[in-house]
Design an enzyme around this catalytic site. Structure first.
Site, PDB file in Angstrom:
ATOM      1  N   PRO A  86       0.780  -1.243   0.000  1.00 30.32           N
ATOM      2  CA  PRO A  86       0.000   0.000   0.000  1.00 30.32           C
ATOM      3  C   PRO A  86       0.811   1.292   0.000  1.00 30.32           C
ATOM      4  O   PRO A  86       0.424   2.265  -0.649  1.00 30.32           O
ATOM      5  CB  PRO A  86      -0.838  -0.102   1.283  1.00 30.32           C
ATOM      6  CG  PRO A  86      -0.859  -1.549   1.637  1.00 30.32           C
ATOM      7  CD  PRO A  86       0.458  -2.092   1.166  1.00 30.32           C
ATOM      8  N   THR A 104       3.117   1.706  -5.531  1.00 33.90           N
ATOM      9  CA  THR A 104       3.258   3.104  -5.899  1.00 33.90           C
ATOM     10  C   THR A 104       3.709   3.863  -4.663  1.00 33.90           C
ATOM     11  O   THR A 104       2.951   4.028  -3.707  1.00 33.90           O
ATOM     12  CB  THR A 104       1.929   3.688  -6.426  1.00 33.90           C
ATOM     13  OG1 THR A 104       1.564   3.014  -7.637  1.00 33.90           O
ATOM     14  CG2 THR A 104       2.070   5.173  -6.725  1.00 33.90           C
ATOM     15  N   LYS A 135       4.936   7.133 -12.836  1.00 34.64           N
ATOM     16  CA  LYS A 135       3.600   6.871 -12.280  1.00 34.64           C
ATOM     17  C   LYS A 135       3.002   8.122 -11.642  1.00 34.64           C
ATOM     18  O   LYS A 135       1.839   8.462 -11.896  1.00 34.64           O
ATOM     19  CB  LYS A 135       3.685   5.736 -11.252  1.00 34.64           C
ATOM     20  CG  LYS A 135       2.377   5.436 -10.520  1.00 34.64           C
ATOM     21  CD  LYS A 135       1.296   4.904 -11.450  1.00 34.64           C
ATOM     22  CE  LYS A 135      -0.039   4.702 -10.721  1.00 34.64           C
ATOM     23  NZ  LYS A 135      -0.015   3.544  -9.825  1.00 34.64           N
ATOM     24  N   LYS A 157      -3.651   9.817  -2.400  1.00 34.94           N
ATOM     25  CA  LYS A 157      -2.310   9.345  -2.024  1.00 34.94           C
ATOM     26  C   LYS A 157      -1.287   9.685  -3.110  1.00 34.94           C
ATOM     27  O   LYS A 157      -0.198  10.204  -2.824  1.00 34.94           O
ATOM     28  CB  LYS A 157      -2.335   7.836  -1.799  1.00 34.94           C
ATOM     29  CG  LYS A 157      -0.957   7.197  -1.664  1.00 34.94           C
ATOM     30  CD  LYS A 157      -1.003   5.707  -1.958  1.00 34.94           C
ATOM     31  CE  LYS A 157       0.397   5.157  -2.200  1.00 34.94           C
ATOM     32  NZ  LYS A 157       0.393   3.754  -2.633  1.00 34.94           N
TER      33      LYS A 157
END
Length: 295
Positions: A65, A95, A170, A245
């Site tokens: 996460p 990520t 990303k 996030k």
């Protein structure tokens, strides 16, 4: 191939499932016992820790996460580096921020392990279908080793450069995605408020200069794209909390680089407000509700 796969959430579980279907022997680690039991029935084996899973593995993959989990799983007493063999390739598909990716890869290198970062794009649907895009930061040699395995989980395997560049790709992509979704939401809501049929407006945008992925493939107005989350109550897809996030990662990286991201910061605040309203579990395209009159 014997693969240790650690992290079986909404993305990791279908990715692991595709590797099992491809014939690999997976050693699985996760806190979710239900998912572990399901994958065990498909042929995977359950390990008690990351360290145990990594022992004897020919490849280690993690999908976690956040950065704190990546550091713990890799660097902890029962972590991957405590069990992995020298020379075994490794890749983290989480990520996270680029610096954490570089730090963990540097620690792995001290153990004789070449590690890549390879965050993904494509959502849960892409993970299930095996059509993900992998943005890989690695040496050319490690990329060549990883590519055939990643190709069994994804369609586009892109070498971005050295370790950490996968994360850069990303967060830059998702920064733009968040901004474009806000822009499409504003335009669709304005058109509705002014009285144009939203289906007509969407058709014009998608055949004109305003066309983008957020308008054409993932339009936030209900009923425009049947397969989009907007047409099923903003369920599924990419959660707003996850977008928040990623925006946090992008704006923090920008702060460290002294690089302005004005629209990104505004988008972050809009998604923060959405989260505070209790809508963080909805798809990120539900940001349009910030502009619509209450229904």
């Amino acid at each position: 191939m014997k693969i240790a796969f650690i992290g079986l959430g909404n993305m990791g579980a279908p990715m692991a499932r595709n590797l099992i279907k491809a014939g690999h022997a997976l050693r699985l680690v996760d806190l979710n016992k239900t998912v572990l039991a399901e994958l065990e029935q498909l042929g995977g084996s359950i390990s008690a820790s990351a360290r145990e899973a990594a022992q004897g593995a020919e490849l280690v993959i993690t999908m976690l996460p956040a950065a704190v989990h990546v550091r713990s799983v890799w660097l902890g007493e029962d972590g991957v580096l405590a069990g992995i063999g020298k020379g075994v390739p490794a890749v983290d598909c989480s990520t996270i921020d680029p610096q954490t990716a570089r730090d963990v890869a540097a620690a792995a290198a001290k153990h004789g392990v070449a590690m890549a970062d390879a965050p993904v794009s494509g959502g849960t649907g892409g993970a299930a279908a095996g059509t993900l895009t992998f943005m890989v930061g690695a040496t050319p040699e490690l990329f060549a080793t990883l590519q055939p395995v990643l190709a069994q989980m994804g369609r586009n395997i892109v070498h971005c450069g050295e370790v950490g560049t996968g994360q850069i790709a990303k967060i830059c992509n998702n920064l733009l995605l968040a901004i474009s979704m806000v822009g499409v939401s504003e335009a669709m809501a304005l058109g509705d408020a002014l009285g144009i049929d939203t289906g007509v407006l969407a058709g014009i945008i998608n055949s004109s200069t305003g066309r983008c992925w957020s308008s054409e493939m993932y339009n936030p107005w209900p009923g425009i794209v049947e397969t989009a989350p907007a047409s099923r109550g903003y369920t599924g897809g990419f959660g707003a909390e996850l977008m928040l996030k990623d925006l946090g990662l992008a704006t923090e990286a920008a702060r460290q680089a002294h690089q302005p991201v004005v629209l990104g910061a505004v988008a972050q605040q809009l998604y923060q407000a959405m989260s505070l309203r209790g809508e963080g579990g909805k798809d990120f395209s539900a940001i349009i509700n910030s502009y619509r009159k209450p229904q």
